[in-house]
Design an enzyme around this catalytic site. Structure first.
Site, PDB file in Angstrom:
ATOM      1  CE  LYS A   1      -2.696  27.874  -4.172  1.00  0.00           C
ATOM      2  NZ  LYS A   1      -3.766  28.436  -5.024  1.00  0.00           N
TER       3      LYS A   1
ATOM      4  CG  ASP B   1      -2.805  35.662  -8.544  1.00  0.00           C
ATOM      5  OD1 ASP B   1      -2.844  34.483  -8.917  1.00  0.00           O
ATOM      6  OD2 ASP B   1      -3.294  36.051  -7.468  1.00  0.00           O
TER       7      ASP B   1
ATOM      8  NE  ARG C   1      -3.116   0.505  -0.760  1.00  0.00           N
ATOM      9  CZ  ARG C   1      -3.382   0.548  -2.054  1.00  0.00           C
ATOM     10  NH1 ARG C   1      -3.059   1.624  -2.776  1.00  0.00           N
ATOM     11  NH2 ARG C   1      -3.936  -0.475  -2.646  1.00  0.00           N
TER      12      ARG C   1
ATOM     13  CE  LYS D   1       1.124  34.136  -2.397  1.00  0.00           C
ATOM     14  NZ  LYS D   1       0.895  33.672  -3.789  1.00  0.00           N
TER      15      LYS D   1
ATOM     16  CD  GLU E   1      -0.049  37.066  -6.223  1.00  0.00           C
ATOM     17  OE1 GLU E   1      -0.695  37.787  -5.437  1.00  0.00           O
ATOM     18  OE2 GLU E   1       0.176  35.860  -6.023  1.00  0.00           O
TER      19      GLU E   1
END
Length: 275
Positions: free
Chosen positions: A128, A209, A91, A160, A188
């Site tokens: 992310k 963005d 697994r 950002k 950004e």
């Protein structure tokens, strides 16, 4: 180099005190098994599976390498060894193989769609990722033909909206460049005005963005008119999906970052069969 300590921690999480079902039901003996694809996919995670099985005494034959395309029914690995080891590792190995192959497959598909419109654009990942899985998620993006983007906050500057809420764009870019001359400065932006200000302050990369394709096109035209376009890497981000990626590729950007490659990954279907 594989993060083997991390691989062993994944195994230990799944088998903290032995695989009690296998121990109770199956006398340990040598068996043969196979790992196979149950759908079409771009393979990633094969190297990790090989290391895990071999570490626990299983002999492995690789039938399909990382980066190769596998159809449903394709044999990926041949295994021979103690049945207790094979079933205990199963697994952990398949979870990694399925997740990484799912990311690689999604990346390859997105890159193909973008390249049909723009022959120099690259699809990129984001940070992310699931905690503890970033190395594997980023590796899968590379295997799928994408750009992994930053691995961590220490790799490069990325100014950002939360930074821009505290100081003007141009000041943020200048402070970053003064802090270190050895890291790229990405900023950004959400408007033509901010894009020009960041570029004139010396940013290396602009990330448009949550802007519309037409707004991005207008910003790029403004940068070109000022002689700034050719010294910049231009990136778009913000809710970009396979269904819309062609719209972004068509505005002459260099990178299309997609958080969905990792935060919404669908694991590829792989299985282990005892022969």
């Amino acid at each position: 180099m594989l993060p083997t300590d991390q691989l062993l921690s994944f195994f230990a999480e799944d088998v903290p005190a032995g695989d009690i079902t296998t121990l109770a039901l199956v006398p340990d003996r040598v068996v043969s098994a196979r790992v196979e694809a149950r759908e079409e996919m771009v393979l990633a995670g094969v190297e990790e599976c090989v290391w895990l099985f071999e570490h626990f005494g299983v002999s492995v034959t690789v039938a399909a390498e990382d980066g190769s395309r596998a159809a449903a029914g394709t044999k990926i690995l041949g295994l021979a060894g103690p049945v207790h080891a094979i079933l205990s590792v199963e697994r952990t190995a398949l979870n990694l193989l399925g997740r990484m192959s799912g990311i690689a497959t999604a990346t390859a598909a997105a890159q193909e769609l973008a390249s049909q419109v723009n022959d120099h654009v690259r699809v990129a990942g984001t940070r992310k990722t699931a905690p503890g899985l970033r190395y594997f998620d980023k590796k899968a993006i590379r295997i799928g033909g994408g750009d992994p983007h930053r691995d961590s906050l220490s790799d490069a500057f990325l100014i950002k909206d939360t930074h821009r809420a505290l100081l003007p764009v141009a000041d943020a870019v200048r402070r970053a460049k003064e802090y270190s001359a050895y890291h790229k400065v990405e900023c950004e932006v959400e408007s033509l005005i901010d894009a020009v200000a960041a570029a004139e302050a010396g940013a290396d990369i602009l990330m448009f963005d949550n802007m519309t394709p037409s707004a991005v096109h207008g910003a790029i035209a403004a940068l070109a008119a000022r002689g700034l376009r050719n010294r910049l890497v231009l990136e778009v981000s913000g809710g970009i999906l396979p269904e819309t990626i062609h719209l972004w590729a068509g505005v002459d950007v260099d990178r299309i970052s997609m958080g969905a490659l990792t935060h919404s990954v669908r694991c590829a279907d792989v299985s282990l069969e005892i022969e």
